[in-house]
Motif scaffolding. Structure first.
Motif, PDB file in Angstrom:
ATOM      1  N   GLN A 139      26.822  63.687  73.205  1.00 38.38           N
ATOM      2  CA  GLN A 139      26.737  65.146  73.227  1.00 38.38           C
ATOM      3  C   GLN A 139      26.344  65.676  71.850  1.00 38.38           C
ATOM      4  O   GLN A 139      25.500  66.575  71.728  1.00 38.38           O
ATOM      5  N   ASP A 140      26.957  65.091  70.795  1.00 33.21           N
ATOM      6  CA  ASP A 140      26.614  65.506  69.433  1.00 33.21           C
ATOM      7  C   ASP A 140      25.158  65.159  69.116  1.00 33.21           C
ATOM      8  O   ASP A 140      24.449  65.933  68.461  1.00 33.21           O
ATOM      9  N   LEU A 141      24.715  64.001  69.587  1.00 33.19           N
ATOM     10  CA  LEU A 141      23.339  63.587  69.351  1.00 33.19           C
ATOM     11  C   LEU A 141      22.365  64.524  70.059  1.00 33.19           C
ATOM     12  O   LEU A 141      21.321  64.905  69.511  1.00 33.19           O
ATOM     13  N   SER A 142      22.732  64.929  71.270  1.00 32.79           N
ATOM     14  CA  SER A 142      21.880  65.859  72.017  1.00 32.79           C
ATOM     15  C   SER A 142      21.832  67.225  71.343  1.00 32.79           C
ATOM     16  O   SER A 142      20.780  67.864  71.280  1.00 32.79           O
ATOM     17  N   ALA A 143      22.995  67.648  70.818  1.00 30.84           N
ATOM     18  CA  ALA A 143      23.039  68.953  70.150  1.00 30.84           C
ATOM     19  C   ALA A 143      22.218  68.955  68.871  1.00 30.84           C
ATOM     20  O   ALA A 143      21.702  69.992  68.449  1.00 30.84           O
ATOM     21  N   ALA A 144      22.076  67.774  68.242  1.00 33.32           N
ATOM     22  CA  ALA A 144      21.288  67.690  67.012  1.00 33.32           C
ATOM     23  C   ALA A 144      19.793  67.723  67.289  1.00 33.32           C
ATOM     24  O   ALA A 144      18.996  67.770  66.348  1.00 33.32           O
ATOM     25  N   GLN A 145      19.402  67.660  68.572  1.00 31.89           N
ATOM     26  CA  GLN A 145      17.997  67.747  68.989  1.00 31.89           C
ATOM     27  C   GLN A 145      17.120  66.713  68.276  1.00 31.89           C
ATOM     28  O   GLN A 145      16.050  66.996  67.773  1.00 31.89           O
ATOM     29  N   GLY A 146      17.665  65.490  68.217  1.00 30.70           N
ATOM     30  CA  GLY A 146      16.867  64.389  67.677  1.00 30.70           C
ATOM     31  C   GLY A 146      16.879  64.273  66.177  1.00 30.70           C
ATOM     32  O   GLY A 146      16.260  63.355  65.631  1.00 30.70           O
ATOM     33  N   SER A 147      17.556  65.171  65.471  1.00 28.56           N
ATOM     34  CA  SER A 147      17.547  65.101  64.010  1.00 28.56           C
ATOM     35  C   SER A 147      18.573  64.097  63.467  1.00 28.56           C
ATOM     36  O   SER A 147      18.527  63.747  62.296  1.00 28.56           O
ATOM     37  N   ALA A 148      19.515  63.626  64.311  1.00 27.45           N
ATOM     38  CA  ALA A 148      20.513  62.668  63.854  1.00 27.45           C
ATOM     39  C   ALA A 148      19.876  61.292  63.704  1.00 27.45           C
ATOM     40  O   ALA A 148      19.033  60.891  64.500  1.00 27.45           O
ATOM     41  N   ASN A 149      20.292  60.569  62.674  1.00 20.62           N
ATOM     42  CA  ASN A 149      19.735  59.226  62.468  1.00 20.62           C
ATOM     43  C   ASN A 149      20.615  58.172  63.127  1.00 20.62           C
ATOM     44  O   ASN A 149      21.675  58.466  63.684  1.00 20.62           O
ATOM     45  N   ALA A 150      20.182  56.932  63.035  1.00 22.66           N
ATOM     46  CA  ALA A 150      20.890  55.838  63.703  1.00 22.66           C
ATOM     47  C   ALA A 150      22.280  55.626  63.125  1.00 22.66           C
ATOM     48  O   ALA A 150      23.199  55.222  63.847  1.00 22.66           O
ATOM     49  N   SER A 151      22.470  55.867  61.841  1.00 21.36           N
ATOM     50  CA  SER A 151      23.785  55.656  61.241  1.00 21.36           C
ATOM     51  C   SER A 151      24.819  56.615  61.813  1.00 21.36           C
ATOM     52  O   SER A 151      25.992  56.254  61.983  1.00 21.36           O
ATOM     53  N   VAL A 152      24.398  57.837  62.108  1.00 27.64           N
ATOM     54  CA  VAL A 152      25.317  58.805  62.711  1.00 27.64           C
ATOM     55  C   VAL A 152      25.734  58.341  64.097  1.00 27.64           C
ATOM     56  O   VAL A 152      26.919  58.375  64.474  1.00 27.64           O
ATOM     57  N   LEU A 153      24.758  57.849  64.875  1.00 27.34           N
ATOM     58  CA  LEU A 153      25.060  57.360  66.209  1.00 27.34           C
ATOM     59  C   LEU A 153      25.964  56.126  66.147  1.00 27.34           C
ATOM     60  O   LEU A 153      26.916  55.997  66.915  1.00 27.34           O
ATOM     61  N   ALA A 154      25.687  55.204  65.214  1.00 28.60           N
ATOM     62  CA  ALA A 154      26.512  54.007  65.071  1.00 28.60           C
ATOM     63  C   ALA A 154      27.939  54.376  64.683  1.00 28.60           C
ATOM     64  O   ALA A 154      28.910  53.769  65.167  1.00 28.60           O
ATOM     65  N   GLY A 155      28.078  55.374  63.813  1.00 29.65           N
ATOM     66  CA  GLY A 155      29.411  55.816  63.436  1.00 29.65           C
ATOM     67  C   GLY A 155      30.181  56.351  64.621  1.00 29.65           C
ATOM     68  O   GLY A 155      31.370  56.080  64.787  1.00 29.65           O
ATOM     69  N   GLY A 156      29.511  57.101  65.468  1.00 28.38           N
ATOM     70  CA  GLY A 156      30.173  57.614  66.666  1.00 28.38           C
ATOM     71  C   GLY A 156      30.589  56.511  67.610  1.00 28.38           C
ATOM     72  O   GLY A 156      31.647  56.586  68.252  1.00 28.38           O
ATOM     73  N   ILE A 157      29.782  55.466  67.702  1.00 26.11           N
ATOM     74  CA  ILE A 157      30.100  54.354  68.607  1.00 26.11           C
ATOM     75  C   ILE A 157      31.335  53.594  68.123  1.00 26.11           C
ATOM     76  O   ILE A 157      32.236  53.281  68.898  1.00 26.11           O
ATOM     77  N   TRP A 158      31.408  53.273  66.816  1.00 28.43           N
ATOM     78  CA  TRP A 158      32.570  52.516  66.352  1.00 28.43           C
ATOM     79  C   TRP A 158      33.844  53.343  66.455  1.00 28.43           C
ATOM     80  O   TRP A 158      34.931  52.798  66.714  1.00 28.43           O
ATOM     81  N   GLU A 159      33.710  54.647  66.271  1.00 31.67           N
ATOM     82  CA  GLU A 159      34.886  55.488  66.445  1.00 31.67           C
ATOM     83  C   GLU A 159      35.377  55.440  67.887  1.00 31.67           C
ATOM     84  O   GLU A 159      36.583  55.384  68.153  1.00 31.67           O
ATOM     85  N   ALA A 160      34.422  55.445  68.831  1.00 28.41           N
ATOM     86  CA  ALA A 160      34.793  55.402  70.241  1.00 28.41           C
ATOM     87  C   ALA A 160      35.414  54.062  70.630  1.00 28.41           C
ATOM     88  O   ALA A 160      36.306  54.004  71.476  1.00 28.41           O
ATOM     89  N   LEU A 161      34.968  52.972  70.003  1.00 29.75           N
ATOM     90  CA  LEU A 161      35.459  51.639  70.354  1.00 29.75           C
ATOM     91  C   LEU A 161      36.891  51.382  69.893  1.00 29.75           C
ATOM     92  O   LEU A 161      37.493  50.376  70.279  1.00 29.75           O
ATOM     93  N   ILE A 162      37.430  52.271  69.079  1.00 30.72           N
ATOM     94  CA  ILE A 162      38.802  52.095  68.599  1.00 30.72           C
ATOM     95  C   ILE A 162      39.781  52.019  69.768  1.00 30.72           C
ATOM     96  O   ILE A 162      40.729  51.219  69.769  1.00 30.72           O
ATOM     97  N   THR A 163      39.577  52.824  70.797  1.00 34.05           N
ATOM     98  CA  THR A 163      40.513  52.827  71.926  1.00 34.05           C
ATOM     99  C   THR A 163      40.455  51.507  72.703  1.00 34.05           C
ATOM    100  O   THR A 163      41.479  51.045  73.212  1.00 34.05           O
TER     101      THR A 163
END
Length: 206
Positions: A139-163
């Motif tokens: 959702q955050d990536l979509s809201a950024a309209q493509g301006s987010a880089n891969a590191s931002v997406l990777a950070g979101g993924i590792w945060e999600a994997l904590i659970t």
């Protein structure tokens, strides 16, 4: 603390639930270890009691009462001796021994299914938290309209994997403990069957 600050808000309910399950699991494991610690002991004392019982005659009831009763097999053997001393038919003695044995096994097995349930549900809850976190990341990536880089997406993924990691940390000890404790209950059940079976067989021969 920095890691906690980066956990998505959507994952916190799952983490809190997993924390509660972990506390419950550890309390159950400790309680069952204390309960099941003595359940396989006393074989020599039971054999000696059987021999004394067969020679006791009128004093057989006192021999039954002398068993220490620390292990389930002690208590079931005492019930069996009491039934034999009262002169009940062998079929009735076997039924009484089976009833007492079933009660002991049920007592030893209490709460083990809850440990099994925790070991199965915890990874699923962890996966649910990960899915919720991934949804938030995209959702955050979509809201950024493509301006987010891969590191931002990777950070979101590792945060999600904590659970998911938290769910596995809860599930693995619960699964191992449930398996080991169940094996101990089965061993104790064999001790019960062995002691009562030997007593009844020897009594029938005499």
């Amino acid at each position: 603390m920095e890691v906690l600050a980066h956990i998505p808000a959507a994952a916190w309910p799952v983490l809190i639930l997993l924390g509660s399950m972990s506390a419950l699991s550890l309390a159950l494991i400790l309680a069952k270890i204390l309960q099941l610690a003595p359940v396989t002991g006393g074989a020599a004392a039971r054999e000696a009691a059987i021999q004394r019982f067969l020679k006791a005659g009128p004093e057989a009831v006192q021999v039954a009462a002398s068993l220490p009763g620390k292990a389930p097999a002690d208590r079931v053997l005492a019930v069996t001796m009491q039934a034999l001393a009262e002169g009940l038919p062998i079929q009735a003695v076997e039924a009484e021994a089976t009833r007492a044995g079933n009660e002991e096994v049920a007592s030893m097995s209490s709460w083990l299914r809850l440990l099994d349930l925790i070991s199965m549900v915890a990874p699923l809850l962890g996966l649910l938290g990960t899915v919720l976190g991934m949804i938030k990341s995209f959702q955050d990536l979509s809201a950024a309209q493509g301006s987010a880089n891969a590191s931002v997406l990777a950070g979101g993924i590792w945060e999600a994997l904590i659970t998911t990691a938290a769910g596995l940390l809860v599930a693995i000890p619960a699964a191992v403990a449930a398996s080991l404790l169940t094996a101990r209950v089965e061993t104790a059940a064999l001790r019960i069957e062995s002691a009562t079976g030997r007593l009844i067989a020897l009594a029938q021969r005499r």
